[in-house]
Each structure stands twice: as C-alpha cells, then as structure tokens.
Design a protein around this motif. Structure first.
Motif, short mmCIF file in Angstrom:
data_model
loop_
_atom_site.label_atom_id
_atom_site.label_comp_id
_atom_site.label_asym_id
_atom_site.label_seq_id
_atom_site.Cartn_x
_atom_site.Cartn_y
_atom_site.Cartn_z
N GLY A 1 40.34 44.55 74.04
CA GLY A 1 39.14 44.71 74.54
C GLY A 1 38.07 43.90 73.28
O GLY A 1 37.42 43.14 74.12
N ALA A 2 38.49 44.43 72.18
CA ALA A 2 36.73 44.06 71.06
C ALA A 2 38.02 42.54 70.50
O ALA A 2 36.70 42.37 70.35
CB ALA A 2 37.27 45.22 70.01
N LEU A 3 38.70 42.12 70.55
CA LEU A 3 39.56 41.16 69.84
C LEU A 3 38.83 40.17 71.60
O LEU A 3 38.07 39.09 70.97
CB LEU A 3 40.41 40.93 69.91
N VAL B 1 36.58 41.73 64.44
CA VAL B 1 37.85 40.77 64.85
C VAL B 1 38.59 41.17 63.76
O VAL B 1 39.49 41.17 64.07
CB VAL B 1 37.40 39.35 64.27
N ALA B 2 38.79 41.57 62.41
CA ALA B 2 39.23 42.20 61.77
C ALA B 2 40.10 43.28 61.90
O ALA B 2 41.07 44.27 61.98
CB ALA B 2 38.85 41.81 60.27
N GLU B 3 39.11 44.43 61.95
CA GLU B 3 39.14 45.79 62.90
C GLU B 3 39.97 45.65 64.28
O GLU B 3 40.83 46.73 64.62
CB GLU B 3 37.86 46.98 62.77
N ALA B 4 39.72 44.92 64.95
CA ALA B 4 40.33 45.04 66.31
C ALA B 4 42.20 44.60 66.01
O ALA B 4 43.12 45.08 66.73
CB ALA B 4 39.87 44.17 67.68
N VAL C 1 43.68 45.44 63.79
CA VAL C 1 44.69 45.69 62.40
C VAL C 1 44.02 46.73 63.99
O VAL C 1 45.60 47.60 63.93
CB VAL C 1 43.16 46.60 61.84
N GLY C 2 44.17 47.40 64.47
CA GLY C 2 44.18 47.81 65.63
C GLY C 2 45.60 47.45 66.69
O GLY C 2 46.71 48.44 67.01
N LEU C 3 45.29 46.71 66.71
CA LEU C 3 46.60 46.14 67.86
C LEU C 3 47.61 46.09 67.07
O LEU C 3 49.14 46.31 67.66
CB LEU C 3 46.78 44.70 68.02
N ALA C 4 47.75 45.62 65.42
CA ALA C 4 48.98 46.09 65.18
C ALA C 4 49.28 47.10 64.81
O ALA C 4 50.93 47.23 64.26
CB ALA C 4 48.46 45.50 63.03
N ARG C 5 49.05 48.46 65.02
CA ARG C 5 48.48 49.42 64.75
C ARG C 5 49.60 49.84 65.96
O ARG C 5 50.61 50.71 66.25
CB ARG C 5 48.04 50.89 64.86
N PHE C 6 49.65 49.39 67.34
CA PHE C 6 49.72 50.45 68.84
C PHE C 6 50.23 49.28 69.20
O PHE C 6 51.16 49.69 69.87
CB PHE C 6 48.44 51.08 69.48
N PRO D 1 43.23 35.97 68.50
CA PRO D 1 43.82 34.99 66.82
C PRO D 1 44.68 37.12 67.11
O PRO D 1 44.75 37.61 66.07
CB PRO D 1 42.83 34.74 65.67
N PHE D 2 45.98 37.21 67.27
CA PHE D 2 47.14 38.50 67.59
C PHE D 2 48.04 37.71 67.36
O PHE D 2 48.69 36.40 68.48
CB PHE D 2 46.38 39.30 67.93
#
Length: 215
Positions: A112-114, A134-137, A139-144, A181-182
């Motif tokens: 959602g943040a992204l 964007v970078a933090e989001a 990283v979060g998606l890459a983790r979960f 962008p993911f």
C-alpha cells in the motif's frame, strides 16, 4: 437474506480498503447503500462525526457504526451466516484472523505504501514520490512476499480450496502489481494466487482497474 438490515457503506472512490468491503458485500449479495465521499471530505467535521479517525470505510447499520475494513468484513460475513466465506470453527477463524492481521501489518502495509507513493501522489497532486518511502516499501515486500509464496505453493486460496474474507484482504492491491516498481517474477505462486482472486466474478466487479489509492 430478508432478515439482513439495511446497510450503508461510507467509502471513497479508489479506496482499496473500501473495495475489499464492497467485494464481501457483493459476494454475500447484500443490499447496501454506497455513500461515496470525496477524499478531501474525510478531514471535515461532518465526516469526523461519522468516524473520528477521518478514514474510510465505515459501515452503518441500524444506528451502529463500525470502522476498520477487516472488522467490517468479519461482521458482514457473520451477520449473513456464510460459513465458507468466514469459517465458524476455531481453527478456521484463527487462520482468517492471522492472514488479515498479516496483510494489514506486513504485506499490504508495504504494498500500500508503494502504491501510494507511485500511483496516488501524482494523481492526487500530492507531490513526487518519496524515494526513501519507496525503498522501504520495496524492502518490506521483498521480506514478506516469500512468506506468501511458500504458503501458496500447494493451495488455491489461503485456507485451502475455497475463498474466504482473508483472500479479499490479502489481494487488496493485486491490480497494482504491473504499475509499481517491484519485481514479482520470483513469486509465481503469489502471482497465480492473485490472478485467481482477480478472475473471480465478484472481484472483477468491484476492482475493474486501479484507481488513485485513498485510504
């Protein structure tokens, strides 16, 4: 459904959290009056009298107002008595609660943040995307995303073969995969699962295309 009272849903066009509640309403075949507010209305005293948080969705039924989308989804399914959409056994209920909590705090918090930074800000003229957010989001998606990938490898839906309110919750941002962008290519089971939800008649009806992300 004749014993189901008249429902009113306060929402905003483009609200993913409003959309997942609308999916449950459509799935259950409930009669509901949809009250669509402008995004700017949410900070007004009139709307804060409806929800002091200044957010949507809000369900109103016979003088009772309920906020928080996942709670609304549970309430509607319980009220309608749909045991497939919202299981009655303790383990089934716990699994629904687990995935709704997980999407809210982890997966869709990042997704959602992204979507907000990349899609909503330009459309709502809120300024450019914040590269740190964007970078933090990402990283979060890459983790979960790998958590969901592992879970979905041998399942059609989160709890097995049939769709539940947990699926409508987790799939909230599925239509934003191609415009944010993911890299989703390492997650074929996730993509197949989100495509499966997207292909359902109910989800297509309420989620025809991505819109500005509200709340």
């Amino acid at each position: 459904m004749s014993n189901v009272p008249m429902l009113k849903l306060h929402t905003v066009a483009g609200s993913p959290n409003g959309r997942k509640v609308e999916a449950v309403i459509a799935h259950l075949g409930l009669k509901v009056e949809i009250l669509r507010h402008d995004f700017g209305d949410l900070a007004s005293p009139a709307f804060k009298a409806i929800n002091p948080n200044g957010m949507v969705p809000v369900l109103a039924v016979e003088g009772y107002r309920l906020t928080e989308s996942n709670a609304i989804m549970q309430y509607l399914a319980e009220m309608a008595g749909d045991e497939r959409l919202y299981p009655r056994d303790a383990r089934g209920r716990a699994e629904v609660a687990r995935w709704q909590a997980w999407e809210l705090v982890h997966f869709n918090r990042a997704f959602g943040a992204l979507a907000f930074e990349i899609v909503a800000k330009p459309l709502l003229k809120l300024g450019p995307a914040d590269p740190v957010a964007v970078a933090e989001a990402q990283v979060g998606l890459a983790r979960f995303a790998p958590v969901l990938e592992a879970h979905m490898k041998d399942r059609s839906f989160l709890l097995g073969d049939n769709l539940t309110i947990a699926d409508y919750s987790v799939a909230t941002f599925e239509s934003y995969r191609t415009i944010t962008p993911f890299d989703w290519s390492p997650f074929p089971a996730v993509n197949a699962y989100l495509d499966r939800v997207h292909a359902t008649e109910v989800w297509r009806r309420v989620s025809a295309k991505p819109e500005p992300v509200a709340v």
